[in-house]
Motif scaffolding. Structure first.
Motif, PDB file in Angstrom:
ATOM      1  N   THR A 127       0.830  -1.210   0.000  1.00  0.00           N
ATOM      2  CA  THR A 127       0.000   0.000   0.000  1.00  0.00           C
ATOM      3  C   THR A 127       0.861   1.256   0.000  1.00  0.00           C
ATOM      4  O   THR A 127       0.619   2.197  -0.763  1.00  0.00           O
ATOM      5  N   HIS A 128       1.886   1.275   0.830  1.00  0.00           N
ATOM      6  CA  HIS A 128       2.712   2.477   0.925  1.00  0.00           C
ATOM      7  C   HIS A 128       3.654   2.631  -0.265  1.00  0.00           C
ATOM      8  O   HIS A 128       3.962   3.757  -0.671  1.00  0.00           O
ATOM      9  N   ARG A 131       1.528   4.139  -2.833  1.00  0.00           N
ATOM     10  CA  ARG A 131       1.311   5.557  -2.518  1.00  0.00           C
ATOM     11  C   ARG A 131       2.502   6.404  -2.961  1.00  0.00           C
ATOM     12  O   ARG A 131       2.325   7.479  -3.524  1.00  0.00           O
ATOM     13  N   THR A 132       3.717   5.915  -2.685  1.00  0.00           N
ATOM     14  CA  THR A 132       4.879   6.724  -3.064  1.00  0.00           C
ATOM     15  C   THR A 132       5.044   6.764  -4.577  1.00  0.00           C
ATOM     16  O   THR A 132       5.484   7.780  -5.128  1.00  0.00           O
ATOM     17  N   HIS A 134       2.639   6.889  -6.771  1.00  0.00           N
ATOM     18  CA  HIS A 134       1.706   7.915  -7.244  1.00  0.00           C
ATOM     19  C   HIS A 134       2.168   9.319  -6.849  1.00  0.00           C
ATOM     20  O   HIS A 134       2.059  10.269  -7.639  1.00  0.00           O
ATOM     21  N   ILE A 166       6.327   8.971   3.564  1.00  0.00           N
ATOM     22  CA  ILE A 166       5.509   7.765   3.414  1.00  0.00           C
ATOM     23  C   ILE A 166       6.280   6.542   3.900  1.00  0.00           C
ATOM     24  O   ILE A 166       5.701   5.614   4.474  1.00  0.00           O
TER      25      ILE A 166
END
Length: 313
Positions: A127-128, A131-132, A134, A166
Motif C-alpha cells: 500500500t505504501h 502511494r509513493t 503515485h 511515506i
C-alpha cells in the motif's frame, strides 16, 4: 502472502541491499526477524521506485508509465509478471548505477521474498509503495526538459513526504505489528513518522544539492534562505529523536531502537559537516564507526534516549 511471521532475510536480499544503500545497509541488519525481512523487501521496492523517479536517461512519459506500471503491479501481483517488468527495465536502463541496475534485474527475486511476508505486513508494504509511486508521479509530471524545480518550503516538504515521509509511515505500521508494548505509543508514532522521514531526506538534499543540481534536480527553491532549511532539518531530527527515545522507554526490541537511533546520529553529524564544509561533505568511516560504538554502549546501558537528547540541535 504467507500468514506466518517467522520468515528470514536471504543472502541475495542482503546483497541487493548492500549494493543499493548506504545508511539502510547499516541499519536494517540490526532489526529482529521477521521485521528485518519486511523492511528489507520494503526498502528494495521503494528503491526501485526511486530509481525510476531519479532517472536521468528516461523522458518524462516513460518514467510516468514505469511508476504507474509498478504501482499497478503491486496493487495486484497476480495480474502481472515481475520478470517482464524487470526485462523492460533492463532493455533500456533508467540509470547507470551498478547496484540499482542489479536490483532492477532481480525484481522477481524481491517479489518471491515478498510472498513469505504475512498478509498484514505485505498490505502495509504494498500500500505504501503504491502511494509513493503515485506521489512521485505527481512531481515527475512537473518536470520540464528533465529538470524538476521546487517552488517554496511547502513544496519542498511535500516532495520530502512523497519520497520519505511515506516510508516513515510504513515503517511505523510494521513496527506496531505484534508488539503490544508499543500500542499505547501508536498515535504519537504515527504523528511523528512522516517528520522522521522528512528529517533524513532534508539532510540528503542539503548534502547532495550540488550533485542534484548538476543532474537537473533543484530541490532547494531559490527563494528559501538556506539557514531556514538547516533549521528545519534540525527540528525534524529532534522529533525523530523523540520517536526513537519513546521506543526505548516502552521496552521495544533493542534492534528496533538501534535501527531508528543510528540514522539520527549519522544525520546530525552529516548536517554539522555539510553546514561547516558545504555540499558534498561526508562524515568519515571512522566517525560512522565511532557513532555506532557510542550507540552500542547506550543500548547496553538503556540510555539511548539520553544520548539522543544530548545531541539535540
Amino acid at each position: 502472502m504467507n500468514p506466518s511471521r517467522t520468515c528470514v532475510t536471504t543472502p541475495l536480499l542482503d546483497h541487493l541491499l548492500q549494493g543499493s544503500s548506504r545508511t539502510f545497509a547499516l541499519t536494517i541488519p540490526l532489526l529482529p526477524e521477521p521485521t528485518r525481512l519486511e523492511v528489507t523487501v520494503a526498502y528494495l521496492l521503494f528503491r526501485i521506485a526511486d530509481t525510476i523517479e531519479d532517472s536521468n536517461r528516461w523522458p518524462r512519459p516513460k518514467k510516468l508509465r514505469a511508476l504507474r506500471g509498478l504501482a499497478s503491479f503491486l496493487e495486484d501481483p497476480s495480474t502481472g509478471n515481475p520478470a517482464e517488468l524487470a526485462s523492460s527495465w533492463k532493455a533500456d536502463p533508467p540509470i547507470e548505477h551498478p547496484g540499482y541496475l542489479e536490483l532492477l534485474a532481480d525484481f522477481p527475486a524481491v517479489m518471491r521474498a515478498a510472498e513469505s511476508l504475512s498478509p498484514e505486513a505485505w498490505r502495509w508494504v504494498s500500500t505504501h509503495t503504491v502511494r509513493t509511486c503515485h506521489a512521485m508521479s505527481s512531481f515527475v509530471e512537473r518536470e520540464s526538459e528533465g529538470s524538476l524545480r521546487l517552488e517554496d518550503l511547502r513544496d519542498l516538504r511535500a516532495y520530502c513526504y512523497a519520497v520519505a515521509g511515506i516510508v516513515g509511515e510504513m515503517l511505523t505500521e510494521l513496527f506496531l505489528l505484534d508488539r503490544e508494548m508499543l500500542h499505547p505509543l501508536a498515535e504519537s508514532m504515527r504523528e511523528e513518522a512522516p517528520i522522521f522521514g522528512e528529517a533524513l531526506q532534508m539532510v540528503n538534499i542539503l548534502k547532495d544539492r550540488a550533485h542534484d543540481a548538476g543532474e537537473g534536480r533543484r530541490y532547494l527553491p531559490e527563494a528559501i534562505d538556506l539557514s531556514e532549511v538547516f533549521a528545519l532539518a534540525r527540528r525534524d531530527l529532534d522529533t525523530a529523536a523523540r520517536y526513537s527515545s519513546r521506543l526505548e522507554r516502552a521496552g521495544a526490541d533493542r534492534g528496533l531502537v538501534a535501527f531508528t537511533a543510528l540514522p539520527i546520529l549519522l544525520a546530525r553529524a552529516t548536517l554539522d559537516r555539510v553546514e561547516a564544509d558545504g555540499p558534498g561533505s561526508r562524515i568519515t568511516r571512522g566517525e560512522v564507526a565511532g557513532l555506532a560504538a557510542r550507540l552500542q554502549d547506550a543500548l547496553e546501558e538503556r540510555s539511548v534516549a539520553t544520548l539522543l537528547g544530548s545531541l539535540e540541535g
